[in-house]
Design a protein around this motif. Structure first.
Motif, mmCIF file in Angstrom:
data_model
loop_
_atom_site.group_PDB
_atom_site.id
_atom_site.type_symbol
_atom_site.label_atom_id
_atom_site.label_comp_id
_atom_site.label_asym_id
_atom_site.label_seq_id
_atom_site.Cartn_x
_atom_site.Cartn_y
_atom_site.Cartn_z
ATOM 1 N N GLU A 1 -4.366 -1.859 9.948
ATOM 2 C CA GLU A 1 -4.305 -2.568 8.668
ATOM 3 C C GLU A 1 -4.789 -4.011 8.785
ATOM 4 O OE1 GLU A 1 -0.586 -0.153 6.554
ATOM 5 O OE2 GLU A 1 -0.379 -2.293 6.994
ATOM 6 N N GLU B 1 -4.899 -8.456 5.033
ATOM 7 C CA GLU B 1 -3.940 -9.536 5.298
ATOM 8 C C GLU B 1 -4.473 -10.562 6.304
ATOM 9 O OE1 GLU B 1 -0.113 -7.837 6.228
ATOM 10 O OE2 GLU B 1 -0.027 -6.747 4.341
ATOM 11 N N ARG C 1 7.481 1.745 -3.349
ATOM 12 C CA ARG C 1 8.804 1.195 -3.039
ATOM 13 C C ARG C 1 9.709 1.444 -4.238
ATOM 14 N NH1 ARG C 1 7.839 0.076 2.372
ATOM 15 N NH2 ARG C 1 5.849 -0.979 2.537
ATOM 16 N N MET D 1 15.563 3.076 14.947
ATOM 17 C CA MET D 1 15.105 2.865 16.317
ATOM 18 C C MET D 1 16.291 2.368 17.121
ATOM 19 S SD MET D 1 14.808 -0.547 17.262
ATOM 20 C CE MET D 1 13.517 -0.471 18.494
ATOM 21 N N ASP E 1 13.125 0.190 2.023
ATOM 22 C CA ASP E 1 13.911 1.131 2.810
ATOM 23 C C ASP E 1 13.556 0.918 4.278
ATOM 24 O OD1 ASP E 1 15.457 3.236 3.614
ATOM 25 O OD2 ASP E 1 13.994 4.777 3.047
ATOM 26 N N ASN E 2 14.029 -0.190 4.822
ATOM 27 C CA ASN E 2 13.655 -0.551 6.181
ATOM 28 C C ASN E 2 14.357 0.329 7.204
ATOM 29 O OD1 ASN E 2 13.715 -3.721 4.830
ATOM 30 N ND2 ASN E 2 11.898 -2.941 5.868
ATOM 31 N N PRO E 3 13.663 0.640 8.280
ATOM 32 C CA PRO E 3 14.331 1.341 9.391
ATOM 33 C C PRO E 3 15.474 0.483 9.927
ATOM 34 C CG PRO E 3 11.947 1.366 9.684
ATOM 35 C CD PRO E 3 12.238 0.407 8.556
ATOM 36 N N ASN F 1 0.810 -1.215 0.000
ATOM 37 C CA ASN F 1 0.000 0.000 0.000
ATOM 38 C C ASN F 1 0.848 1.272 0.000
ATOM 39 O OD1 ASN F 1 0.952 -0.010 2.589
ATOM 40 N ND2 ASN F 1 -1.016 -0.438 3.552
ATOM 41 N N ARG F 2 2.149 1.118 -0.311
ATOM 42 C CA ARG F 2 2.963 2.330 -0.454
ATOM 43 C C ARG F 2 4.056 2.128 -1.486
ATOM 44 N NH1 ARG F 2 4.686 3.952 5.253
ATOM 45 N NH2 ARG F 2 2.687 3.043 5.762
ATOM 46 N N TYR G 1 6.117 -4.999 9.809
ATOM 47 C CA TYR G 1 7.365 -4.250 9.704
ATOM 48 C C TYR G 1 7.164 -2.757 9.945
ATOM 49 C CZ TYR G 1 9.384 -8.434 7.628
ATOM 50 O OH TYR G 1 9.824 -9.710 7.411
ATOM 51 N N LEU G 2 8.014 -2.216 10.784
ATOM 52 C CA LEU G 2 8.089 -0.763 10.957
ATOM 53 C C LEU G 2 8.468 -0.141 9.616
ATOM 54 C CD1 LEU G 2 8.115 1.609 13.085
ATOM 55 C CD2 LEU G 2 10.582 1.240 13.228
ATOM 56 N N GLU G 3 7.824 0.969 9.284
ATOM 57 C CA GLU G 3 8.147 1.674 8.041
ATOM 58 C C GLU G 3 9.068 2.859 8.337
ATOM 59 O OE1 GLU G 3 7.335 0.947 4.973
ATOM 60 O OE2 GLU G 3 5.572 -0.370 5.083
ATOM 61 N N VAL H 1 12.709 -4.555 11.778
ATOM 62 C CA VAL H 1 11.983 -4.249 13.002
ATOM 63 C C VAL H 1 10.511 -4.595 12.816
ATOM 64 C CG1 VAL H 1 11.366 -2.467 14.668
ATOM 65 C CG2 VAL H 1 13.541 -2.312 13.405
ATOM 66 N N VAL I 1 18.191 -0.662 13.099
ATOM 67 C CA VAL I 1 18.213 -0.887 14.536
ATOM 68 C C VAL I 1 19.587 -0.532 15.085
ATOM 69 C CG1 VAL I 1 17.911 -2.585 16.388
ATOM 70 C CG2 VAL I 1 16.616 -2.815 14.239
ATOM 71 N N ARG J 1 -0.581 1.453 13.336
ATOM 72 C CA ARG J 1 -0.908 1.249 11.928
ATOM 73 C C ARG J 1 -1.179 -0.223 11.630
ATOM 74 N NH1 ARG J 1 2.161 -0.742 8.545
ATOM 75 N NH2 ARG J 1 4.089 -0.131 9.600
#
Lengths: 185, 185
Positions: B81, B125, A16, A104, A28-30, A13-14, B64-66, B32, A32, B77
Motif C-alpha cells: 500500500e 499515503e 468500517r 496476536m 475493529d482492531n486486532p 480502502n475497506r 495498523y494490522l487489520e 498493533v 494483543v 500489505r
C-alpha cells in the motif's frame, strides 16, 4: 449500535462500522494478548480457567494488553492477576497470529522474581494454579491451541539465551483452527 | 459519544467507557502496528509520509494490522500500500512498546519478492519512496522514534539469520518519548 452503518471512510480502502449520526468510526482492531511461560525447577506455571471461554481448561497466565502498558508490564500483570505470581521476564518465546479472531500474541519466558519456594495462588479468573513438569502437562485439557504453541516454543528454546521467537506452527500458519480441532500434542 | 460513562464493568478491575443506554463496553485496546525493513543491495526502502501525523517525514512501510490478517500478511500489505513493493519476510527484527499512545509494533526483515531491479512506487499515503544506503538515511527527517529503533535493529542484526528481536532501547524503555524529542541518531 443500531445507529452504525458499514461504509468505506474517506481515504480508507475497506468498510468500517461508522455512526450514522456523528461519523465516529468504530475500528475493529486486532487485540494483543501478552503472556508468559514461567518456570521453577523446570516445572511450568499454569492456570485452570474460572471464566469462559474454555472454563475448566488449563492455560498460561496471559490476557489482553491494556492501554498505557508495555508488553512486558502486561505479561507481568497477567501473571499476577491470574496466578498471584511476581515474575521476571527474560525474552520473547513466541509471536503468534490468531487471525480467525483478530488476535496476536506475544509470549515471554519468565521466572519467579523471588528466590526460594515459588509463591503463587489462584487469582479471580483461575480455579486453580499449579506447576507442571513437562511430562505432566495436561495436554488433553488445554484451553487454546496457542497454549500448546507457547509450551512447545519454551521446550524447543531450552535453558540458554533465547534466539528468534517461534511463530505459528506449520499446522496452523494463520491461526484459523478452533480449539476443538486440537487434542493432545 | 455523549451517552458513554466511565465505570468498572462487572468482573473487571479498571474503568471502561460504557454506553449508558445499552451497556456496550468500548474497550480502549492497544493497537498493533506491523512493518518491515526491506532492503535491496543493502539499501533500505523508506517512504515519505503524505499524511498526518508527521507529514513529509520519512518512515518505514508500516501500519495498523487489520482484523483477519496474520502479522506477516499485514506487514506485506503495508509494503504494497505504501511503497507498491511486493515483498517476502524472513523474520522479526523488533517488537516494540509505545505505551504513550497504546501501541505495539512488530517489525520484520524483508526483501523484494522478485529478482532483478527492485520495483516500488509511492502509494496513496506516500509522497515519495526511495532506497537509502545506511549512511544516507535521512536521520534528521525521520517520522517516529520507533523508525530509528527498527533501523538500528536491522543494522545490528547483520546479514545472517535473525536472533532474538530487539526491544525498546534503553533510552526509552516504555515508549513514552514524543517524536519531537528525537533528533538524529
Amino acid at each position: 449500535m443500531s445507529g452504525f452503518v458499514r461504509r468505506i471512510p474517506d481515504g480508507d480502502n475497506r468498510e468500517r462500522l461508522i455512526c450514522a449520526d456523528c461519523g465516529y468510526i468504530a475500528y475493529d482492531n486486532p487485540k494483543v494478548v501478552v503472556g508468559s511461560v514461567v518456570t521453577s525447577d523446570g516445572a511450568i506455571l499454569m492456570c485452570r480457567r474460572a471464566i469462559e471461554p474454555r472454563l475448566g481448561f488449563w492455560t498460561l497466565p496471559a490476557g489482553y494488553l491494556e492501554h498505557g502498558e508495555t508488553l512486558e508490564e502486561g505479561a507481568a500483570r497477567e501473571a499476577w492477576e491470574e496466578a498471584q505470581a511476581d515474575i521476571v521476564l527474560d525474552g520473547i518465546l513466541g509471536v503468534f497470529s490468531i487471525s480467525r479472531i483478530g488476535q496476536m500474541q506475544v509470549i515471554f519466558r519468565g521466572r519467579f522474581a523471588a528466590d526460594g519456594a515459588p509463591r503463587f495462588a489462584a487469582g479471580p479468573e483461575s480455579l486453580e494454579v499449579a506447576l507442571f513438569p513437562w511430562q505432566q502437562i495436561p495436554r488433553e485439557e488445554i484451553a487454546f491451541p496457542s497454549v500448546h504453541w507457547a509450551l512447545d516454543a519454551w521446550h524447543k528454546a531450552g535453558p540458554g539465551p533465547l534466539g528468534a521467537p517461534a511463530g505459528n506452527p506449520g499446522s496452523d500458519p494463520r491461526g484459523t483452527l478452533r480449539p476443538a480441532a486440537h487434542g493432545a500434542a
